[in-house]
Design an enzyme around this catalytic site. Structure first.
Site, PDB file in Angstrom:
ATOM      1  N   GLU A 268     -21.838  17.899 -61.974  1.00 46.62           N
ATOM      2  CA  GLU A 268     -20.821  16.850 -62.034  1.00 46.62           C
ATOM      3  C   GLU A 268     -20.059  16.737 -60.717  1.00 46.62           C
ATOM      4  O   GLU A 268     -19.532  17.733 -60.218  1.00 46.62           O
ATOM      5  CB  GLU A 268     -19.835  17.141 -63.170  1.00 46.62           C
ATOM      6  CG  GLU A 268     -18.796  16.050 -63.374  1.00 46.62           C
ATOM      7  CD  GLU A 268     -17.954  16.282 -64.616  1.00 46.62           C
ATOM      8  OE1 GLU A 268     -16.773  15.908 -64.592  1.00 46.62           O
ATOM      9  OE2 GLU A 268     -18.483  16.821 -65.608  1.00 46.62           O
TER      10      GLU A 268
ATOM     11  N   LYS B 153     -12.463  20.394 -72.064  1.00 46.98           N
ATOM     12  CA  LYS B 153     -13.743  20.180 -71.367  1.00 46.98           C
ATOM     13  C   LYS B 153     -13.538  20.331 -69.875  1.00 46.98           C
ATOM     14  O   LYS B 153     -14.366  20.916 -69.163  1.00 46.98           O
ATOM     15  CB  LYS B 153     -14.293  18.802 -71.710  1.00 46.98           C
ATOM     16  CG  LYS B 153     -15.695  18.531 -71.146  1.00 46.98           C
ATOM     17  CD  LYS B 153     -15.660  17.847 -69.792  1.00 46.98           C
ATOM     18  CE  LYS B 153     -17.065  17.519 -69.305  1.00 46.98           C
ATOM     19  NZ  LYS B 153     -17.078  16.965 -67.926  1.00 46.98           N
TER      20      LYS B 153
ATOM     21  N   ASP C 163     -23.758  34.237 -70.212  1.00 47.27           N
ATOM     22  CA  ASP C 163     -24.125  33.528 -71.435  1.00 47.27           C
ATOM     23  C   ASP C 163     -23.089  32.421 -71.655  1.00 47.27           C
ATOM     24  O   ASP C 163     -22.056  32.633 -72.297  1.00 47.27           O
ATOM     25  CB  ASP C 163     -24.155  34.492 -72.619  1.00 47.27           C
ATOM     26  CG  ASP C 163     -24.676  33.828 -73.897  1.00 47.27           C
ATOM     27  OD1 ASP C 163     -24.671  32.578 -73.976  1.00 47.27           O
ATOM     28  OD2 ASP C 163     -25.075  34.560 -74.822  1.00 47.27           O
TER      29      ASP C 163
ATOM     30  N   HIS D 131     -13.309  10.818 -58.355  1.00 45.55           N
ATOM     31  CA  HIS D 131     -14.550  11.073 -59.072  1.00 45.55           C
ATOM     32  C   HIS D 131     -15.606  10.027 -58.725  1.00 45.55           C
ATOM     33  O   HIS D 131     -16.757  10.363 -58.457  1.00 45.55           O
ATOM     34  CB  HIS D 131     -14.272  11.066 -60.575  1.00 45.55           C
ATOM     35  CG  HIS D 131     -15.460  11.463 -61.406  1.00 45.55           C
ATOM     36  ND1 HIS D 131     -15.806  12.771 -61.629  1.00 45.55           N
ATOM     37  CD2 HIS D 131     -16.377  10.719 -62.059  1.00 45.55           C
ATOM     38  CE1 HIS D 131     -16.882  12.830 -62.383  1.00 45.55           C
ATOM     39  NE2 HIS D 131     -17.254  11.590 -62.655  1.00 45.55           N
TER      40      HIS D 131
END
Length: 416
Positions: free
Chosen positions: A81, A258, A274, A372
């Site tokens: 991202e 998130k 993990d 972004h």
């Protein structure tokens, strides 16, 4: 030795690798591994998973400016991202003004669970607790390493859960796994003591497996962001209001968290952790009071500076698992220079807090899309077929027009 990482993003790949190599004292072989995109051969991949047909690469970048517990770090991040690495670096730079991130981590305790059915739960609990030494001794006999270094199974506890299928006894094994993530040894110990549990309780054992809800491996910490560097008192106040939105609304909290996980999982990817276990535990912890909420808290100090805090389960390791077999994960861990799983957990937690700060700051001021989309435009330009020499021209043109799309990129390419 001091390393100049200013304007790191403006340097070419060779210059960036040279800085990282000097910082982490990388060998020529390790430098070559970094230069070999993907970091693993098909032969290595074929040993890691079943039915392998190839490898799948993600970008590996370096977040700069991190000071955590008074130590300087270059932080490897693996993520696709745009803006995440730049945002984390910017946040770390602002936090550095007030000393950086102060982080703490619990001991590395893993929790194993043995499910017992067809028992008188109260009676079985008493029998288990009376036999706890025998159970712990058996569990520790299943590891050749942990008990030798003062680690291993430390405690037995019991709880009852009531289900539609009837009451169940859950025997929980608390294990100090040291610098390992600990899944394999926890599962081995649970399976090893299951027959003894059945014998003691006269019940039937069904599941015997670790819990990824690692509430005995918490990482927490704080950072202060100077109000002038944040953008002034109004921006500080807006960030706090944005946090309050996430604290009281689940729909906002999911997106808020998130963003935190963007930082956390990027570092976890780079160091071979993990990530599914980390994600699952984090979101369970966000719901610990019966309602999903923010994993961070934001307020201001007496001088009006912004203060951020994070608390999150963090089950990570620096020995065992993928880190032993993936050469790039080994190199990323070396770049961090971590000496323990606890230190790695602190770095990952700090990355989450940094990323959250940058997202909130963007949302509370210019909006999330400005920076972004500028970075996203590079992906669009590449997808349209632009060469490296053409990408900057396309990005500048599309962003100035406010039209970042694959069709517009192709039109500009045609004009060129």
């Amino acid at each position: 030795m001091k390393f100049d990482v200013s304007r790191f993003f403006e340097k070419d790949r060779k210059e960036r690798i040279d800085i990282v190599a000097k910082f982490a004292n990388l060998t020529e072989q390790e430098i070559q591994t970094l230069e070999n995109s993907g970091g693993i051969s098909f032969e290595q991949a074929d040993k890691m998973v079943e039915n392998a047909i190839g490898t799948f690469s993600f970008p590996l970048g370096i977040a700069t400016n991190f000071t955590i517990n008074k130590k300087e770090y270059l932080v490897p991040m693996v993520i696709e991202e745009p803006s995440v690495i730049a945002a984390a670096s910017k946040a770390a730079k602002i936090a550095k003004i007030r000393g950086g991130f102060e982080m703490q981590n619990d001991e590395s305790y893993s929790i194993g669970q043995i499910q017992v059915v067809n028992v008188d739960v109260d009676s079985a609990m008493q029998k288990i607790l009376k036999s706890s030494k025998e159970i712990l001794d058996l569990a520790n006999s299943k590891s050749n390493t942990l008990s030798k270094i003062g680690k291993g199974a430390k405690e037995i506890s019991c709880k009852e859960i009531r289900t539609d299928a009837g009451p169940m006894l859950i025997v929980e094994l608390l294990i100090d796994v040291g610098d390992a993530m600990g899944a394999n040894v926890t599962n081995t110990m649970c399976e090893g003591i299951a027959p003894l549990i059945e014998k003691i309780t006269n019940g039937k054992v069904i599941l015997r497996i670790l819990s990824n809800y690692s509430t005995r491996r918490m990482v927490s910490g704080t950072a202060t962001f100077e109000k002038e560097a944040v953008g002034g008192q109004e921006t500080v106040d807006n960030i706090i209001l944005a946090y309050q939105f996430a604290a009281y609304d689940e729909y906002r909290a999911v997106t808020h968290n998130k963003g935190i996980m963007n930082g956390i999982i990027a570092v976890a990817n780079a160091t071979g952790q993990d990530t599914r276990a980390i994600e699952a535990a984090a979101h369970a912890y966000a719901s610990k009071n019966g309602r999903y909420t923010s994993l961070t808290q934001w307020d201001k100090d007496n001088d009006g500076n912004l203060v951020g805090r994070i608390e999150i389960p963090m089950s990570v390791g620096i020995v065992g698992g993928i880190i032993n077999v993936h050469p790039t994960a080994k190199i990323c861990t070396k770049i961090l220079g971590v000496q323990s799983a606890s230190e790695l957990a602190c770095i990952i937690g700090a990355a989450g807090l940094a990323q959250n700060f940058s997202a909130l700051r963007a949302l509370a001021s210019e909006g999330i899309q400005k920076g972004h989309m500028r970075l996203h435009a590079r992906n669009i330009a590449a997808a349209a077929g632009a060469t490296n020499d053409q990408i900057d021209t396309l990005v500048k043109k599309m962003t100035s027009e406010g039209n970042i799309s694959i069709n517009r990129a192709r039109e500009i390419l045609g004009e060129l």
